[in-house]
Enzyme design. Structure first.
Site, mmCIF file in Angstrom:
data_model
loop_
_atom_site.group_PDB
_atom_site.id
_atom_site.type_symbol
_atom_site.label_atom_id
_atom_site.label_comp_id
_atom_site.label_asym_id
_atom_site.label_seq_id
_atom_site.Cartn_x
_atom_site.Cartn_y
_atom_site.Cartn_z
ATOM 1 N N CYS A 196 70.560 48.700 15.062
ATOM 2 C CA CYS A 196 71.047 47.658 14.155
ATOM 3 C C CYS A 196 72.528 47.810 13.830
ATOM 4 O O CYS A 196 73.067 47.033 13.039
ATOM 5 C CB CYS A 196 70.239 47.671 12.854
ATOM 6 S SG CYS A 196 68.491 47.299 13.074
ATOM 7 N N ARG A 242 71.799 39.156 11.292
ATOM 8 C CA ARG A 242 70.514 39.628 11.829
ATOM 9 C C ARG A 242 69.810 40.544 10.842
ATOM 10 O O ARG A 242 68.606 40.395 10.583
ATOM 11 C CB ARG A 242 70.746 40.353 13.143
ATOM 12 C CG ARG A 242 69.480 40.958 13.736
ATOM 13 C CD ARG A 242 69.810 41.947 14.816
ATOM 14 N NE ARG A 242 68.607 42.486 15.434
ATOM 15 C CZ ARG A 242 68.591 43.483 16.289
ATOM 16 N NH1 ARG A 242 69.710 44.076 16.634
ATOM 17 N NH2 ARG A 242 67.460 43.912 16.808
#
Length: 299
Positions: A196, A242
């Site tokens: 991430c 995201r």
């Protein structure tokens, strides 16, 4: 008669292979095993899933410039070009041998560039190298990032993304708190993992952004430079989106939804959002830095 005429374009397209088949065969012998290893290895990971796309795009760009391989269009390379070509070819083959024998993918994959460039200089000269410069440069994005670069960049990126996501969602009224790179939203805890951090998405989006600039052939230098400078910030912003989307999915739909199909779908959306940001920026800059008409050469 019609049959011969219909076959003429095909024969013209395959004409370069008459001269180049030894080079093509040598490249296939060297790198098909490498591609096979990649296809059953890192290309199956989220971080390197762009590898096959880069390879296909590079081959397409070479095919577009196939006219430079036609013998009638080629001038014999000079001694200087051949000397540089042999040096690059020897360096590339040594890098390939070291990378293949010691399982160092950076050397094995990266050796493609000097090997192909050296072969071009030896057989055709700088004319073909100039025509294919972007295709060769694009192969850089097949090379995995060095481990020390990943380790040095991943930690700070995760930290910044966690802080920004927490502040934005807290300002939006969500019960969110942060401890390091762990976000707590309601009864759920989410770890901002290495995937991430957005480092690899920055790498792949940079490849697509530079390809977009190459294909569009903008004449405004300022417009090109601004877009190039904006690629990494756009990828970083898209990755923040995201993470926030995954936090909201987990908060509203539960942990299983946040870690299941929607988690992978959010990765695809990250890439699409980044490209959309890039297209919108290019569209806006078109009003400020319009393309100048290209000078037309007289026949």
């Amino acid at each position: 008669m019609n049959t011969l005429a219909s076959r003429a374009p095909i024969l013209d397209a395959l004409a370069p292979l008459k001269t180049w088949w030894p080079v093509v065969l040598g490249l296939l012998v060297l790198y098909v095993p490498t591609y096979w290893t990649l296809a059953h290895g890192i290309w199956n990971t989220e971080e390197q899933a762009h590898g096959p796309i880069v390879l296909v795009v590079a081959l397409f760009l070479v095919w577009q410039k196939r006219a430079v391989f036609v013998a009638d269009n080629c001038k014999p390379p000079t001694r200087g070009e051949m000397a540089i070509g042999w040096a690059l070819l020897a360096f590339g083959l040594l890098a390939y041998a070291l990378g293949r024998s010691q399982d160092i993918l950076i050397f094995e994959i990266g050796s493609q560039i000097p090997v192909i460039l050296g072969a071009l200089l030896i057989t055709v000269g700088t004319r073909a190298a100039r025509a294919l410069w972007f295709a060769l440069f694009f192969l850089v994005f097949m090379i995995p990032l060095p481990g020390f670069v990943v380790d040095a960049a991943t930690g700070p990126l995760k930290q910044y993304i966690s802080i920004i996501a927490e502040n934005v969602l807290y300002a939006a009224g969500y019960p969110i708190a942060r401890s390091g790179v762990t976000l707590t939203v309601g009864p759920y805890q989410l770890l901002v993992a290495d995937a991430c951090s957005g480092l690899h998405s920055m790498f792949s989006l940079s490849a697509m952004g530079l390809l977009y600039l190459y294909l569009m052939q903008r004449t405004s230098v300022a417009r090109n430079l601004i877009i190039m400078a904006a690629i990494l910030p756009i990828a970083f912003a898209a990755n923040i989106v995201r993470v926030m989307v995954l936090v909201l999915i987990t908060y509203h739909l539960g942990d299983e939804a946040g870690q299941g199909f929607l988690h992978g779908f959010a990765g695809i959306m990250l890439f699409i959002i980044g490209l959309l940001f890039l297209f919108v920026l290019d569209w806006v800059l078109g009003f400020i830095f319009p393309d100048r008409p290209r000078a037309q050469t007289r026949p």
